[in-house]
Design a protein around this motif. Structure first.
Motif, PDB file in Angstrom:
ATOM      1  N   ALA A   1     -48.650 -13.472 -12.273  1.00  0.00           N
ATOM      2  CA  ALA A   1     -48.213 -12.638 -12.887  1.00  0.00           C
ATOM      3  C   ALA A   1     -46.807 -12.539 -13.202  1.00  0.00           C
ATOM      4  N   LEU A   2     -45.643 -13.193 -12.865  1.00  0.00           N
ATOM      5  CA  LEU A   2     -44.427 -13.035 -13.413  1.00  0.00           C
ATOM      6  C   LEU A   2     -44.393 -13.446 -14.720  1.00  0.00           C
ATOM      7  N   SER A   3     -43.338 -12.736 -15.051  1.00  0.00           N
ATOM      8  CA  SER A   3     -42.989 -13.072 -16.505  1.00  0.00           C
ATOM      9  C   SER A   3     -41.816 -13.119 -17.072  1.00  0.00           C
ATOM     10  N   GLU A   4     -41.153 -12.465 -18.620  1.00  0.00           N
ATOM     11  CA  GLU A   4     -40.174 -12.816 -18.596  1.00  0.00           C
ATOM     12  C   GLU A   4     -39.481 -11.893 -18.046  1.00  0.00           C
ATOM     13  N   GLU A   5     -40.187 -10.960 -18.100  1.00  0.00           N
ATOM     14  CA  GLU A   5     -39.989  -9.417 -18.013  1.00  0.00           C
ATOM     15  C   GLU A   5     -39.701  -9.636 -16.630  1.00  0.00           C
ATOM     16  N   SER A   6     -39.936 -10.117 -15.765  1.00  0.00           N
ATOM     17  CA  SER A   6     -40.021  -9.771 -14.223  1.00  0.00           C
ATOM     18  C   SER A   6     -38.687 -10.137 -14.171  1.00  0.00           C
ATOM     19  N   THR A   7     -37.865  -9.301 -12.334  1.00  0.00           N
ATOM     20  CA  THR A   7     -36.224  -9.481 -12.105  1.00  0.00           C
ATOM     21  C   THR A   7     -36.466 -10.360 -10.961  1.00  0.00           C
ATOM     22  N   ASP A   8     -35.542 -10.948 -10.948  1.00  0.00           N
ATOM     23  CA  ASP A   8     -35.163 -11.748 -10.053  1.00  0.00           C
ATOM     24  C   ASP A   8     -35.736 -11.668  -8.826  1.00  0.00           C
ATOM     25  N   HIS A   9     -35.346  -9.446  -8.064  1.00  0.00           N
ATOM     26  CA  HIS A   9     -36.315  -8.889  -6.639  1.00  0.00           C
ATOM     27  C   HIS A   9     -37.799  -9.547  -6.594  1.00  0.00           C
ATOM     28  N   GLU A  10     -38.233  -9.870  -7.753  1.00  0.00           N
ATOM     29  CA  GLU A  10     -39.482  -9.793  -7.670  1.00  0.00           C
ATOM     30  C   GLU A  10     -40.206 -10.666  -8.193  1.00  0.00           C
ATOM     31  N   ARG A  11     -39.495 -11.859  -8.396  1.00  0.00           N
ATOM     32  CA  ARG A  11     -39.017 -13.637  -8.344  1.00  0.00           C
ATOM     33  C   ARG A  11     -39.114 -13.981  -6.913  1.00  0.00           C
ATOM     34  N   ARG A  12     -38.200 -13.384  -5.863  1.00  0.00           N
ATOM     35  CA  ARG A  12     -38.016 -13.785  -4.207  1.00  0.00           C
ATOM     36  C   ARG A  12     -39.216 -13.281  -3.873  1.00  0.00           C
ATOM     37  N   LEU A  13     -39.387 -12.481  -4.283  1.00  0.00           N
ATOM     38  CA  LEU A  13     -40.788 -11.294  -2.840  1.00  0.00           C
ATOM     39  C   LEU A  13     -41.983 -12.671  -3.740  1.00  0.00           C
ATOM     40  N   CYS A  14     -42.315 -12.973  -4.457  1.00  0.00           N
ATOM     41  CA  CYS A  14     -43.466 -14.087  -4.814  1.00  0.00           C
ATOM     42  C   CYS A  14     -42.871 -15.580  -4.184  1.00  0.00           C
ATOM     43  N   GLU A  15     -41.895 -15.763  -4.202  1.00  0.00           N
ATOM     44  CA  GLU A  15     -41.145 -16.533  -2.938  1.00  0.00           C
ATOM     45  C   GLU A  15     -41.453 -16.866  -1.403  1.00  0.00           C
ATOM     46  N   ARG A  16     -41.400 -15.063  -0.654  1.00  0.00           N
ATOM     47  CA  ARG A  16     -41.186 -15.016   0.278  1.00  0.00           C
ATOM     48  C   ARG A  16     -42.263 -15.346   1.028  1.00  0.00           C
ATOM     49  N   VAL A  17     -43.800 -14.890  -0.419  1.00  0.00           N
ATOM     50  CA  VAL A  17     -44.589 -14.699   0.076  1.00  0.00           C
ATOM     51  C   VAL A  17     -45.765 -16.295   0.148  1.00  0.00           C
ATOM     52  N   GLU A  18     -45.673 -17.009  -0.585  1.00  0.00           N
ATOM     53  CA  GLU A  18     -45.479 -18.332  -0.964  1.00  0.00           C
ATOM     54  C   GLU A  18     -45.062 -19.303   0.661  1.00  0.00           C
ATOM     55  N   ASN A  19     -43.879 -19.228   0.824  1.00  0.00           N
ATOM     56  CA  ASN A  19     -43.535 -19.981   1.761  1.00  0.00           C
ATOM     57  C   ASN A  19     -43.350 -19.106   3.178  1.00  0.00           C
ATOM     58  N   PHE A  20     -44.642 -17.735   3.768  1.00  0.00           N
ATOM     59  CA  PHE A  20     -44.875 -17.311   4.883  1.00  0.00           C
ATOM     60  C   PHE A  20     -45.823 -17.634   5.925  1.00  0.00           C
ATOM     61  N   ASP A  21     -44.912 -17.994   6.887  1.00  0.00           N
ATOM     62  CA  ASP A  21     -45.986 -18.877   7.952  1.00  0.00           C
ATOM     63  C   ASP A  21     -46.686 -18.036   9.401  1.00  0.00           C
ATOM     64  N   GLY A  22     -46.859 -16.489   8.842  1.00  0.00           N
ATOM     65  CA  GLY A  22     -47.944 -15.502   9.159  1.00  0.00           C
ATOM     66  C   GLY A  22     -46.739 -14.875   9.752  1.00  0.00           C
ATOM     67  N   ILE A  23     -45.906 -15.450  10.690  1.00  0.00           N
ATOM     68  CA  ILE A  23     -45.523 -14.749  11.610  1.00  0.00           C
ATOM     69  C   ILE A  23     -44.556 -13.598  11.661  1.00  0.00           C
ATOM     70  N   PHE A  24     -45.189 -12.663  11.737  1.00  0.00           N
ATOM     71  CA  PHE A  24     -45.092 -10.747  11.834  1.00  0.00           C
ATOM     72  C   PHE A  24     -43.560 -10.591  13.296  1.00  0.00           C
TER      73      PHE A  24
END
Length: 844
Positions: free
Chosen positions: A600-623
């Motif tokens: 879903a990311l594009s050239e218009e995506s913000t740094d906050h949006e990119r970091r949200l994607c990265e955090r989901v990718e690295n999430f260990d499932g522990i809340f």
């Protein structure tokens, strides 16, 4: 409204030098001596009752017989929780306008439906239930006349109305209403089918049975479970006259009720829906060699909490300790001398909608015969004043039950044809069961057979009872009446009221309902997941509803892994699992969401949006509260669902459909299919030439999530941790009232866990992840002789804000550190807070 005029009263109390709410609290007790009180009320109690209150504010009630300990429990409920009981009574009977005025009128109309045939149920109660309830009510009313009324009474300007047998049964019915299944689910499924044209493949994609995640309560020996059910839901042939086939833009606009914020909160607190965990482990796998049981019901958080702990013991052999619900004369969750139990929502389908073939405003048709509607007169008093306006409505009743009133039109489209609700509580039969004495018989049960007999008496709601005994037995039993349908039409959809076969033929006997005793694997798990798989013959009986199976999957994983490693479980292990914050949902879906998020990311995506994607990718499932990935996962998963529903249907249906379990289960399956290379139709807008795909909806959810978090938590996304958003404040019913509301809540604090974690503290979209539901009670038991049992509620025993026992549980509850209530009375007396001798009066 009188509430706002009463601010002067609060200011006056402040000027007198006392806390404005403590002015109304019961006086402090003498820790050295019990207070003598002539607490007789009418013919009760029959003998003196001793109440010793321990250092936690928990009463230990001792008497000669069962009726007198029930009287003592009623007395303590009336002393400590009178306002809570008053509010539940008004809510259960659709009489809130008599407390707070016209603002509550729509909510009263909704709740008045619950009372259909309530008076008949009261008239036909079993004698033993009447006797127990009468003793309890006498205790409540005695306490209410001996203490200052709660502060809420003064603020609202209302007087005390003595409790009656009808009040008790209405509160019991409210609890049953909130926990039974089929009403909301059938409304949602009808919404989906009415929205699309008949052959639209999106109907089949969204109307799938809820996945068990391969861990139903009961499994067929040798069968390999699958993550998702393979059987497609059969289409229900609803009759043409009542069905609208329309495209999206033709969808009927639905009226959404707009309520004052505190009334909306009240509706959620006492509203429908609940969850729970219960699991039992046999002595073969425990350190002590005794069976273990753990239970934690998940309902709306409030101040005070729903449950009130008490220990009851009589010379006639009566003994029970556990969590009671003020207003109901029984221990709902607890233990006796030989047994302990928990009772999660079963999700067995016991409520049916029937679509009526209406001829005109006075008649409907069944089996080709035109029948007149009966009328059920409703009178709503618009305020507490004696000369208040009375609004009268005539509601329709059919042979199947009451027609659902128009106030429900935001959830079901009844423009073309009306709907009727069938529910076992609506059809009382003479002394068919004992909703009160059944719990007392359960506490007295010495083995599983006797417990089963007690459970047969509990006709509503349908609950999954987990049982463990000092004999070493563990068992699962489905309680409550499950109707025998007159035809084989799907239980998942409204029934065709043109024929009498839409009705019921009776109820299944206990021995035909799901039962599991001492299974070979040595443990049983019931976490609101579906009881059986689609392939099980009992599936048609109990339906295809259920909670998402992630909690059951996680509990199963922990226990099964432990057994494989040779672990011997202890009570502390049970508490550790109650506090488990690893989400099987996140472990399964984080990768799926991260793939879509990156797409879903594009050239218009913000740094906050990119970091949200990265955090989901690295999430260990522990809340945990300091997790960065947890908040990103929740906002994207929930945001995706809501965006999809908003665009596939329309924004008016987002709240109804996006939080419905079968919709969530279907969307999760479709997301996995999409990432695996399939192209589900639901992710394709037929009005556009190109297929959007799931990434299109994720892109919108991603932008919205980043924007919302910036607004809520600030520009520094290092502060976007789970605990920053996932916070809890225990709040009273008046906490949203202007000026004085702050007197009725506790401070916010961060809470670990998640909706589908074993520690199921959860928020919602409206609350911005502030926790609104969770484990309102915790109990673990080792079934030695005598049992070792620990339990705790959420806030404290007292319902009076400012009282020392109002919030003294909070830290221990959050730490999952419950209290051992059943100890030798010599220990209790050594550290007692005080108590009473309720003396039998003379001259009666």
């Amino acid at each position: 409204m009188h509430m706002w005029k009463s601010i002067a009263l609060i200011l006056l109390c402040l000027g007198m030098g006392c806390h404005p709410l403590q002015c109304y609290n019961p006086k402090d007790l003498d820790p050295e001596h019990l207070i003598d009180i002539d607490a007789s009320y009418e013919a009760y109690p029959s003998h003196n009752v001793e109440i010793v209150i321990d250092r936690w504010g928990i009463p230990h009630i001792l008497a000669d017989n069962k009726n007198d300990v029930v009287y003592g429990m009623g007395y303590m409920h009336g002393r400590d929780r009178l306002w809570q009981m008053t509010l539940m009574r008004a809510f259960a009977q659709g009489r809130l306008t008599e407390l707070v005025g016209e603002d509550a009128f729509e909510l009263d109309q909704e709740n008045r439906l619950i009372t259909f045939n309530l008076d008949k149920e009261v008239e036909q109660m079993a004698p033993q239930d009447v006797e127990l309830a009468a003793s309890y009510i006498a205790g409540v009313n005695a306490a209410a006349t001996q203490y200052d009324l709660p502060a809420e009474y003064a603020i609202l300007g209302i007087s005390f109305q003595p409790f009656t047998l009808r009040d008790v049964m209405s509160i019991a019915r409210l609890q049953a209403w909130n926990l039974d299944t089929g009403f909301d689910e059938e409304m949602a499924r009808q919404t989906v089918t009415d929205f699309f044209f008949r052959d639209d493949p999106r109907i089949d994609e969204l109307l799938q049975p809820v996945s068990t995640r391969g861990v139903p309560v009961l499994t067929t020996a040798g069968e390999t479970p699958t993550l998702f059910g393979s059987r497609r839901l059969p289409q229900y042939d609803t009759f043409e006259a009542g069905r609208a086939y329309r495209s999206n833009h033709q969808m009927t606009e639905r009226k959404r009720p707009q309520r004052r914020s505190w009334l909306a909160d009240l509706s959620k607190r006492f509203g429908r829906g609940g969850a729970s965990n219960v699991w039992m482990i046999s002595g073969e796998h425990t350190a002590s060699g005794n069976a273990l049981i753990s239970h934690d019901p998940h309902l709306g958080h409030s101040a005070p909490g729903l449950f009130y702990m008490v220990r009851l013991e009589a010379r006639d052999g009566t003994f029970v300790a556990g969590g009671s619900v003020p207003g109901i004369p029984a221990i709902i969750i607890g233990h006796g001398r030989d047994i302990a139990w928990g009772l999660p929502v079963s999700n067995a389908d016991t409520m049916d909608l029937v679509r009526i073939a209406e001829v005109d405003d006075d008649h409907y048709e069944v089996d080709g015969e035109v029948l007149p509607y009966q009328r059920w007169t409703q009178r709503f008093k618009m305020s507490k004043e004696d000369d208040a306006e009375i609004r009268t409505q005539e509601w329709k009743v059919t042979r199947f039950g009451p027609v659902i009133p128009d106030v429900y039109e935001d959830r079901i489209d009844n423009v073309n044809q009306p709907y009727v609700l069938m529910w076992p509580a609506f059809f009382p039969a003479d002394q068919r069961g004992q909703l009160i004495s059944g719990f007392w018989d359960l506490a007295a049960a010495s083995n599983i057979d006797r417990a089963r007999h007690a459970l047969e008496q509990l006709y509503v709601p349908s609950q999954s009872f987990g049982l463990a005994t000092t004999d070493g037995d563990i068992a699962y039993h489905l309680s409550g009446e499950v109707p025998v349908r007159a035809n084989a039409a799907s239980t998942a959809m409204p029934r065709d009221g043109r024929t009498s076969e839409a009705g019921w033929l009776g109820a299944y006997p206990m021995h035909e309902k799901p039962i599991l005793e001492n299974p070979p694997q040595g443990y049983i798990i019931a976490a609101n997941q579906r009881i059986v798989e689609d392939t099980d013959p009992q599936s048609h009986m109990i339906g295809i509803e259920g909670a998402l199976g992630y909690r059951a999957e996680r509990i199963h994983s922990v226990i099964a892994d432990g057994i494989r490693r040779g672990q011997k479980f202890t009570l502390e292990d049970m508490l550790t699992l109650q506090d488990d914050i690893t989400s099987a949902e996140a472990l399964r879906l984080s990768n799926v969401l991260s793939i879509l998020c990156m797409d879903a990311l594009s050239e218009e995506s913000t740094d906050h949006e990119r970091r949200l994607c990265e955090r989901v990718e690295n999430f260990d499932g522990i809340f945990d509260v300091d997790s960065l990935g947890a908040l990103a996962f929740v906002r994207l998963e929930r945001g995706f669902r809501r965006e999809l529903i908003s665009r596939v249907f329309n924004p008016d249906l987002v709240d109804q459909l996006s939080e419905t379990k079968f919709v969530i289960s279907s969307i999760h399956r479709l997301l996995e299919d999409e990432v695996a290379g399939a192209e589900p139709t639901v992710f394709d807008n037929p009005g556009t030439p190109e297929r959007e795909g799931a990434a299109f909806y994720m892109a919108i959810a991603l932008r919205n999530a980043a924007s919302d978090l910036e607004t809520q938590l600030g520009q520094n996304d290092d502060d976007w941790t789970w605990g920053d958003a996932h916070r809890l404040s225990f709040q009273g019913a008046l906490s949203r009232a202007p000026v004085i509301g702050g007197l009725f809540d506790l401070d916010f604090f961060p809470v670990r866990g998640c909706r589908n974690c074993v520690r199921a503290d959860a928020g919602n979209h409206d609350s911005g992840d502030e926790v609104t539901k969770g484990a309102v009670f915790r109990i673990v038991a080792e079934m030695s002789d005598p049992p070792v049992v620990r339990m705790i509620g959420t806030t404290g025993q007292s319902g009076h804000f400012g009282d020392a026992a109002f919030d003294n549980f909070v830290e221990r509850w959050d730490a999952v550190n419950p209290i051992e209530v059943h100890r030798p009375m010599s220990e209790i007396r050594d550290e007692q807070q005080g108590g009473f001798w309720l003396r039998k009066g003379f001259g009666l």
